[in-house]
Design a protein around this motif. Structure first.
Motif, PDB file in Angstrom:
ATOM      1  N   ASN A  83      -0.443  -9.602  -0.582  1.00 26.27           N
ATOM      2  CA  ASN A  83      -1.740  -9.116  -1.036  1.00 26.27           C
ATOM      3  C   ASN A  83      -2.300  -8.117  -0.027  1.00 26.27           C
ATOM      4  N   PHE A  84      -3.123  -7.204  -0.512  1.00 25.90           N
ATOM      5  CA  PHE A  84      -3.691  -6.210   0.377  1.00 25.90           C
ATOM      6  C   PHE A  84      -5.016  -5.703  -0.193  1.00 25.90           C
ATOM      7  N   ARG A  85      -5.771  -4.977   0.647  1.00 25.28           N
ATOM      8  CA  ARG A  85      -6.988  -4.324   0.195  1.00 25.28           C
ATOM      9  C   ARG A  85      -6.652  -2.860  -0.044  1.00 25.28           C
ATOM     10  N   GLY A  86      -6.569  -2.463  -1.285  1.00 32.75           N
ATOM     11  CA  GLY A  86      -6.163  -1.112  -1.614  1.00 32.75           C
ATOM     12  C   GLY A  86      -7.275  -0.095  -1.431  1.00 32.75           C
ATOM     13  N   TYR A  87      -6.910   1.163  -1.553  1.00 33.00           N
ATOM     14  CA  TYR A  87      -7.865   2.260  -1.383  1.00 33.00           C
ATOM     15  C   TYR A  87      -8.985   2.184  -2.414  1.00 33.00           C
ATOM     16  N   GLU A  88      -8.636   1.998  -3.689  1.00 26.25           N
ATOM     17  CA  GLU A  88      -9.652   1.983  -4.734  1.00 26.25           C
ATOM     18  C   GLU A  88     -10.639   0.837  -4.546  1.00 26.25           C
ATOM     19  N   ARG A  89     -10.134  -0.330  -4.157  1.00 25.45           N
ATOM     20  CA  ARG A  89     -11.031  -1.470  -3.949  1.00 25.45           C
ATOM     21  C   ARG A  89     -11.969  -1.211  -2.775  1.00 25.45           C
ATOM     22  N   THR A  90     -11.445  -0.584  -1.735  1.00 26.62           N
ATOM     23  CA  THR A  90     -12.279  -0.293  -0.565  1.00 26.62           C
ATOM     24  C   THR A  90     -13.352   0.731  -0.898  1.00 26.62           C
ATOM     25  N   VAL A  91     -12.965   1.823  -1.582  1.00 30.06           N
ATOM     26  CA  VAL A  91     -13.937   2.857  -1.954  1.00 30.06           C
ATOM     27  C   VAL A  91     -14.950   2.317  -2.965  1.00 30.06           C
ATOM     28  N   ALA A  92     -14.497   1.434  -3.858  1.00 27.99           N
ATOM     29  CA  ALA A  92     -15.421   0.844  -4.831  1.00 27.99           C
ATOM     30  C   ALA A  92     -16.488   0.014  -4.146  1.00 27.99           C
ATOM     31  N   GLU A 151      -0.036   7.107   7.308  1.00 29.04           N
ATOM     32  CA  GLU A 151       1.309   7.652   7.116  1.00 29.04           C
ATOM     33  C   GLU A 151       1.854   7.184   5.776  1.00 29.04           C
ATOM     34  N   SER A 152       2.787   7.978   5.238  1.00 33.19           N
ATOM     35  CA  SER A 152       3.351   7.643   3.930  1.00 33.19           C
ATOM     36  C   SER A 152       4.728   8.262   3.802  1.00 33.19           C
ATOM     37  N   LEU A 153       5.499   7.711   2.881  1.00 32.44           N
ATOM     38  CA  LEU A 153       6.778   8.276   2.468  1.00 32.44           C
ATOM     39  C   LEU A 153       6.690   8.582   0.981  1.00 32.44           C
ATOM     40  N   ASP A 154       7.157   9.764   0.584  1.00 28.41           N
ATOM     41  CA  ASP A 154       7.027  10.139  -0.817  1.00 28.41           C
ATOM     42  C   ASP A 154       8.227  10.965  -1.245  1.00 28.41           C
ATOM     43  N   TYR A 155       8.631  10.800  -2.517  1.00 26.12           N
ATOM     44  CA  TYR A 155       9.755  11.556  -3.057  1.00 26.12           C
ATOM     45  C   TYR A 155       9.344  12.970  -3.481  1.00 26.12           C
ATOM     46  N   ALA A 156       8.038  13.152  -3.801  1.00 24.77           N
ATOM     47  CA  ALA A 156       7.607  14.430  -4.367  1.00 24.77           C
ATOM     48  C   ALA A 156       6.600  15.103  -3.447  1.00 24.77           C
ATOM     49  N   ASP A 157       5.411  15.445  -4.016  1.00 23.89           N
ATOM     50  CA  ASP A 157       4.446  16.242  -3.260  1.00 23.89           C
ATOM     51  C   ASP A 157       3.146  15.499  -3.006  1.00 23.89           C
ATOM     52  N   LYS A 158       3.191  14.173  -3.002  1.00 23.92           N
ATOM     53  CA  LYS A 158       1.961  13.401  -2.842  1.00 23.92           C
ATOM     54  C   LYS A 158       1.836  12.754  -1.456  1.00 23.92           C
ATOM     55  N   GLY A 159       2.788  13.033  -0.556  1.00 27.26           N
ATOM     56  CA  GLY A 159       2.806  12.349   0.736  1.00 27.26           C
ATOM     57  C   GLY A 159       1.553  12.569   1.557  1.00 27.26           C
ATOM     58  N   THR A 160       1.081  13.822   1.632  1.00 31.51           N
ATOM     59  CA  THR A 160      -0.100  14.119   2.431  1.00 31.51           C
ATOM     60  C   THR A 160      -1.337  13.440   1.870  1.00 31.51           C
ATOM     61  N   ALA A 161      -1.490  13.494   0.543  1.00 30.04           N
ATOM     62  CA  ALA A 161      -2.642  12.850  -0.084  1.00 30.04           C
ATOM     63  C   ALA A 161      -2.622  11.341   0.150  1.00 30.04           C
ATOM     64  N   LYS A 162      -1.453  10.739   0.070  1.00 32.64           N
ATOM     65  CA  LYS A 162      -1.343   9.297   0.312  1.00 32.64           C
ATOM     66  C   LYS A 162      -1.719   8.961   1.746  1.00 32.64           C
ATOM     67  N   ALA A 163      -1.224   9.770   2.694  1.00 27.87           N
ATOM     68  CA  ALA A 163      -1.519   9.518   4.106  1.00 27.87           C
ATOM     69  C   ALA A 163      -3.020   9.637   4.368  1.00 27.87           C
ATOM     70  N   GLN A 164      -3.677  10.587   3.717  1.00 35.77           N
ATOM     71  CA  GLN A 164      -5.108  10.778   3.924  1.00 35.77           C
ATOM     72  C   GLN A 164      -5.919   9.623   3.354  1.00 35.77           C
ATOM     73  N   THR A 165      -5.517   9.114   2.180  1.00 31.56           N
ATOM     74  CA  THR A 165      -6.263   7.990   1.610  1.00 31.56           C
ATOM     75  C   THR A 165      -6.077   6.736   2.443  1.00 31.56           C
ATOM     76  N   ILE A 166      -4.887   6.564   3.007  1.00 29.41           N
ATOM     77  CA  ILE A 166      -4.670   5.414   3.897  1.00 29.41           C
ATOM     78  C   ILE A 166      -5.542   5.542   5.136  1.00 29.41           C
ATOM     79  N   ALA A 167      -5.605   6.754   5.704  1.00 25.08           N
ATOM     80  CA  ALA A 167      -6.443   6.971   6.880  1.00 25.08           C
ATOM     81  C   ALA A 167      -7.911   6.691   6.569  1.00 25.08           C
ATOM     82  N   GLN A 168      -8.366   7.068   5.376  1.00 26.93           N
ATOM     83  CA  GLN A 168      -9.750   6.814   5.000  1.00 26.93           C
ATOM     84  C   GLN A 168     -10.021   5.323   4.852  1.00 26.93           C
TER      85      GLN A 168
END
Length: 261
Positions: A83-92, A151-168
């Motif tokens: 279980n974890f506290r995801g980005y959407e739950r935190t921002v909500a 930080e994040s690992l991504d197959y396509a072009d979403k890696g930077t956005a994922k890393a930023q949401t994790i940092a937030q």
């Protein structure tokens, strides 16, 4: 009378509050529920912001949120692994409460880095790491800064956005001192095992590697004497038995006779 946690949940549109813990007890994470739609949230009429310094406004945000449980779960093959506290739950949780107190959390400086990586199955991926300096503004326009990384690992072009949401998410939870209700990390303990001793054969293989430097050969000479392997016989490069110390000396002489490193 409602509790702080219940008032915070109501402001955020949640009902998954956790009861206050008695001494010696721990919080229990509530079950995950659908997150509220905050797209139309605005302060009610008459709810003007108190013109207080930013550190006071942030303390009020912390007071009203109080708790965010690990209500999201990560599944593999239909089974929950953790279980974890995801980005959407935190921002909500933070969204409506920061709006209520006139607080804004703005990225001020973003420092990204990237490198190519591979998954465990060898699939090409992109690793993104982002360090962000955040400015937390209060209703009077004053601010304080904080930093976080994601930080994040991504197959396509979403890696930077994922890393930023994790940092937030990390910044909000750490600066907010928001408890999770999870067991304390000190409650578990892993004993560190001793590294297995090296064999004479492993030293022989390292000695034969062309990249082994003169300095490393000297270190090996010291190590095999310390562990009692100097006179141990090994099968050399031509299939004959030879004492490890003599083998080391011979290979060293052959490889570095011309003064190479």
């Amino acid at each position: 009378m409602t509790t702080i946690a219940e008032r915070a949940a109501a402001a955020a549109g949640r009902t998954d509050t956790a009861p206050a813990a008695e001494p010696g007890e721990t919080f229990t994470s509530p079950a995950a529920e659908p997150l509220p739609d905050l797209s139309g949230y605005v302060p009610r009429e008459g709810e003007d912001w108190d013109m207080v310094p930013v550190h006071i406004a942030w303390l009020r945000v912390r007071r009203d949120i109080a708790y965010i449980g690990k209500g999201d779960d990560y599944k593999e093959n239909g089974k929950t692994k953790y279980n974890f506290r995801g980005y959407e739950r935190t921002v909500a949780a933070f969204g409506p409460i920061t709006l209520k107190h006139g607080v804004s959390v703005i990225p001020h400086r973003v420092t990204p880095s990237h490198r190519d990586a591979k998954s465990g199955k060898g699939t090409p991926m992109r690793e993104s790491t982002t360090k962000i300096t955040w400015r937390v503004y209060g209703p009077k326009g004053d601010f304080f800064e904080m930093e976080s990384e994601g930080e994040s690992l991504d197959y396509a072009d979403k890696g930077t956005a994922k890393a930023q949401t994790i940092a937030q998410r990390v910044a909000l939870l750490v600066a907010g001192l928001i408890p999770t209700g999870a067991p304390d990390s000190d409650e578990s303990n892993i004993e560190r095992g001793e590294a297995p001793p090296r064999t004479a054969g492993s030293y022989r293989d390292e000695i034969l590697e062309q990249g082994t430097s003169r300095q490393r050969m000297a270190q090996i000479n010291y190590e095999i004497k310390q562990v009692g392997l100097y006179n141990t016989k090994v099968v050399n490069e031509v299939g004959d038995e030879e004492e490890l110390g003599a083998f080391l000396f011979r290979i060293g002489q052959e490889r570095f006779a011309g003064g190479g490193q």
